[in-house]
Design a protein around this motif. Structure first.
Motif, PDB file in Angstrom:
ATOM      1  N   VAL A   1     -24.421  15.913 -48.660  1.00 17.55           N
ATOM      2  CA  VAL A   1     -25.738  15.848 -48.019  1.00 17.55           C
ATOM      3  C   VAL A   1     -26.630  14.857 -48.757  1.00 17.55           C
ATOM      4  O   VAL A   1     -27.314  14.015 -48.149  1.00 17.55           O
ATOM      5  N   ALA A   2     -26.624  14.944 -50.082  1.00 20.30           N
ATOM      6  CA  ALA A   2     -27.464  14.061 -50.900  1.00 20.30           C
ATOM      7  C   ALA A   2     -27.061  12.596 -50.737  1.00 20.30           C
ATOM      8  O   ALA A   2     -27.906  11.699 -50.853  1.00 20.30           O
ATOM      9  N   ASN A   3     -25.792  12.352 -50.441  1.00 23.36           N
ATOM     10  CA  ASN A   3     -25.289  10.979 -50.306  1.00 23.36           C
ATOM     11  C   ASN A   3     -25.200  10.519 -48.846  1.00 23.36           C
ATOM     12  O   ASN A   3     -24.640   9.449 -48.576  1.00 23.36           O
ATOM     13  N   TYR A   4     -25.735  11.332 -47.924  1.00 18.14           N
ATOM     14  CA  TYR A   4     -25.701  11.023 -46.488  1.00 18.14           C
ATOM     15  C   TYR A   4     -24.270  10.791 -45.994  1.00 18.14           C
ATOM     16  O   TYR A   4     -24.045  10.006 -45.079  1.00 18.14           O
ATOM     17  N   ALA A   5     -23.338  11.481 -46.603  1.00 14.72           N
ATOM     18  CA  ALA A   5     -21.932  11.394 -46.185  1.00 14.72           C
ATOM     19  C   ALA A   5     -21.699  12.463 -45.116  1.00 14.72           C
ATOM     20  O   ALA A   5     -21.158  13.541 -45.402  1.00 14.72           O
ATOM     21  N   HIS A   6     -22.120  12.161 -43.906  1.00 16.59           N
ATOM     22  CA  HIS A   6     -22.151  13.179 -42.846  1.00 16.59           C
ATOM     23  C   HIS A   6     -20.780  13.769 -42.536  1.00 16.59           C
ATOM     24  O   HIS A   6     -20.647  14.989 -42.352  1.00 16.59           O
ATOM     25  N   ALA A   7     -19.758  12.925 -42.472  1.00 14.80           N
ATOM     26  CA  ALA A   7     -18.417  13.429 -42.157  1.00 14.80           C
ATOM     27  C   ALA A   7     -17.937  14.403 -43.224  1.00 14.80           C
ATOM     28  O   ALA A   7     -17.294  15.419 -42.904  1.00 14.80           O
ATOM     29  N   GLU A   8     -18.267  14.120 -44.493  1.00 12.86           N
ATOM     30  CA  GLU A   8     -17.870  15.007 -45.587  1.00 12.86           C
ATOM     31  C   GLU A   8     -18.613  16.335 -45.504  1.00 12.86           C
ATOM     32  O   GLU A   8     -18.043  17.401 -45.752  1.00 12.86           O
ATOM     33  N   VAL A   9     -19.891  16.282 -45.156  1.00 14.31           N
ATOM     34  CA  VAL A   9     -20.665  17.515 -45.013  1.00 14.31           C
ATOM     35  C   VAL A   9     -20.022  18.414 -43.971  1.00 14.31           C
ATOM     36  O   VAL A   9     -19.795  19.614 -44.202  1.00 14.31           O
TER      37      VAL A   9
ATOM     38  N   CYS B   1     -18.316  22.067 -44.727  1.00 17.15           N
ATOM     39  CA  CYS B   1     -18.987  23.236 -44.133  1.00 17.15           C
ATOM     40  C   CYS B   1     -18.071  23.964 -43.163  1.00 17.15           C
ATOM     41  O   CYS B   1     -18.028  25.202 -43.148  1.00 17.15           O
ATOM     42  N   GLN B   2     -17.340  23.222 -42.368  1.00 18.22           N
ATOM     43  CA  GLN B   2     -16.391  23.861 -41.449  1.00 18.22           C
ATOM     44  C   GLN B   2     -15.278  24.566 -42.223  1.00 18.22           C
ATOM     45  O   GLN B   2     -14.808  25.638 -41.808  1.00 18.22           O
ATOM     46  N   LEU B   3     -14.884  23.989 -43.347  1.00 13.51           N
ATOM     47  CA  LEU B   3     -13.891  24.643 -44.206  1.00 13.51           C
ATOM     48  C   LEU B   3     -14.438  25.970 -44.722  1.00 13.51           C
ATOM     49  O   LEU B   3     -13.738  27.000 -44.692  1.00 13.51           O
ATOM     50  N   ILE B   4     -15.664  25.966 -45.198  1.00 17.97           N
ATOM     51  CA  ILE B   4     -16.281  27.194 -45.721  1.00 17.97           C
ATOM     52  C   ILE B   4     -16.313  28.279 -44.645  1.00 17.97           C
ATOM     53  O   ILE B   4     -15.904  29.425 -44.892  1.00 17.97           O
ATOM     54  N   LEU B   5     -16.762  27.921 -43.454  1.00 20.29           N
ATOM     55  CA  LEU B   5     -16.870  28.906 -42.366  1.00 20.29           C
ATOM     56  C   LEU B   5     -15.493  29.474 -42.016  1.00 20.29           C
ATOM     57  O   LEU B   5     -15.346  30.685 -41.803  1.00 20.29           O
ATOM     58  N   ALA B   6     -14.489  28.602 -41.966  1.00 20.90           N
ATOM     59  CA  ALA B   6     -13.145  29.052 -41.597  1.00 20.90           C
ATOM     60  C   ALA B   6     -12.557  29.968 -42.662  1.00 20.90           C
ATOM     61  O   ALA B   6     -11.969  31.019 -42.348  1.00 20.90           O
ATOM     62  N   VAL B   7     -12.710  29.599 -43.939  1.00 19.82           N
ATOM     63  CA  VAL B   7     -12.126  30.391 -45.025  1.00 19.82           C
ATOM     64  C   VAL B   7     -12.828  31.741 -45.148  1.00 19.82           C
ATOM     65  O   VAL B   7     -12.172  32.783 -45.346  1.00 19.82           O
ATOM     66  N   VAL B   8     -14.154  31.753 -45.035  1.00 21.81           N
ATOM     67  CA  VAL B   8     -14.900  33.017 -45.133  1.00 21.81           C
ATOM     68  C   VAL B   8     -14.444  33.981 -44.042  1.00 21.81           C
ATOM     69  O   VAL B   8     -14.227  35.180 -44.295  1.00 21.81           O
ATOM     70  N   ASP B   9     -14.281  33.485 -42.819  1.00 20.16           N
ATOM     71  CA  ASP B   9     -13.838  34.350 -41.718  1.00 20.16           C
ATOM     72  C   ASP B   9     -12.390  34.796 -41.915  1.00 20.16           C
ATOM     73  O   ASP B   9     -12.063  35.977 -41.742  1.00 20.16           O
ATOM     74  N   ARG B  10     -11.529  33.864 -42.284  1.00 24.39           N
ATOM     75  CA  ARG B  10     -10.098  34.183 -42.412  1.00 24.39           C
ATOM     76  C   ARG B  10      -9.823  35.166 -43.536  1.00 24.39           C
ATOM     77  O   ARG B  10      -9.002  36.074 -43.393  1.00 24.39           O
ATOM     78  N   GLU B  11     -10.531  35.009 -44.655  1.00 19.04           N
ATOM     79  CA  GLU B  11     -10.289  35.848 -45.825  1.00 19.04           C
ATOM     80  C   GLU B  11     -11.251  37.025 -45.930  1.00 19.04           C
ATOM     81  O   GLU B  11     -11.235  37.754 -46.924  1.00 19.04           O
ATOM     82  N   ALA B  12     -12.093  37.201 -44.903  1.00 20.53           N
ATOM     83  CA  ALA B  12     -13.058  38.306 -44.875  1.00 20.53           C
ATOM     84  C   ALA B  12     -13.929  38.331 -46.135  1.00 20.53           C
ATOM     85  O   ALA B  12     -14.179  39.384 -46.729  1.00 20.53           O
TER      86      ALA B  12
END
Length: 326
Positions: free
Chosen positions: A268-276, A280-291
């Motif tokens: 976010v700080a580096n305006y690297a939108h694709a990386e953000v 973030c999508q990784l975080i959402l997927a892992v949190v849901d998958r691993e409860a």
């Protein structure tokens, strides 16, 4: 024979793989050295194929097909330009029907079991190593295609000078790894090495099994985590992506989410939108998958909302911000 036939109009052509000959201390090396001294031979060293040369080979083999760049990219990555590996992988893809008429892959080459003769070549090279050298490279394989003497010495509990001596012996005598000289990695000045082929790394990694890979990955996370905790914020942002991957390999998903959040914040700080978006999508997927606790998704939704707004994707931004209300 060569010396006795010096005046005879006879030419003998011999082909061999230097790395295999050196690894097995083949008698051909001594013969070659002797006849070269008397200027009785000429050597034509063949380098690995370049991307352009691989494209030419594929165009000749599939003349009526427009090559997919992704196919060429994967073939270059998995073979490193080794001509035998290139031809055998293409043969396998054709035989198994894994290549469409438009030269589009139906499988990820990184997940494909190598052709039997390619595996045999790699296995024979590894088998020339003694048990200690195989262990060293097996541990190194978990770090990745590139690995560092600093981290490897910590993983093995081995004196750094002794390890460097052994790695350089392996690099020179067996041609399985390449010395990339000293670089600054993980905030340390250390010698970096690269496996000559990703297939060599995969074969060595397989020798320690899945559980062994997980345990070594956990040690890497602990070692890099200690460095992370001692360094400044800027360097933490640089370390975070590596820690995300190693934590995933270690099956430590809570730690993976923790460092993915750091990587997303840095992006976010580096305006690297694709990386953000990726982290973030990784975080959402892992949190849901691993409860994992749902609260860990809050920063990810916030960063996604901010990034989508920056990109002008206002509906997606609204959806992400709305998730913060629940």
């Amino acid at each position: 024979i060569a010396r006795s036939l010096e005046q005879v109009p006879l030419m003998i052509i011999a082909a061999y793989r230097p790395e295999d000959a050196r690894a097995s201390d083949h008698p051909l090396l001594k013969v070659h050295s002797q006849i070269k001294r008397y200027n009785l031979c000429a050597e034509l060293a063949l380098d690995f194929l370049s991307r352009t040369e691989i494209e030419i080979y594929l165009t000749d083999r599939f003349p009526e097909t427009n090559l997919e760049p992704e196919f060429v990219d994967q073939l270059v990555a998995i073979t490193s330009g080794n001509a035998l590996f290139v031809t055998e992988f293409v043969n396998l893809l054709v035989q198994e029907g894994l290549l469409s008429s438009a030269s589009r892959l139906k499988v990820d080459l990184q997940q494909l079991t190598p052709p039997p003769n390619v595996e045999a070549v790699i296995r024979s090279r590894i088998d020339h190593l003694n048990e200690s050298a195989q262990k060293i490279l097996a541990y190194a394989s978990v770090e990745g295609d590139h690995f560092t003497a600093f981290l490897l010495s910590q993983l093995l509990g081995m004196d750094l000078i002794t390890l460097l001596t052994e790695l350089n012996r392996i690099a020179k005598g067996y041609q399985l790894i390449v010395n990339l000289e000293e670089q600054v990695v993980y905030q340390q000045s250390t010698t970096v090495y690269r496996f000559k082929h990703t297939l060599i790394r995969r074969a060595l990694s397989a020798t320690i099994g899945q559980q062994g890979q997980v345990e070594i990955s956990r040690r890497i996370v602990r070692l890099l985590g200690d460095i992370y905790n001692r360094t400044d914020r800027a360097n933490q942002g640089q370390l975070a992506p590596d820690l995300v991957q190693y934590a995933a390999n270690a099956r430590d998903y809570a730690t993976q989410v923790r460092y993915a959040l750091v990587a997303a914040k840095e992006a976010v700080a580096n305006y690297a939108h694709a990386e953000v978006i990726k982290y973030c999508q990784l975080i959402l997927a892992v949190v849901d998958r691993e409860a994992l606790p749902a609260a860990r998704k809050v920063p990810a939704h916030f960063y996604l909302g901010h990034t989508y707004k920056e990109l002008g994707h206002f509906n997606r931004a609204a959806t992400s911000y709305t998730c913060l209300l629940y």
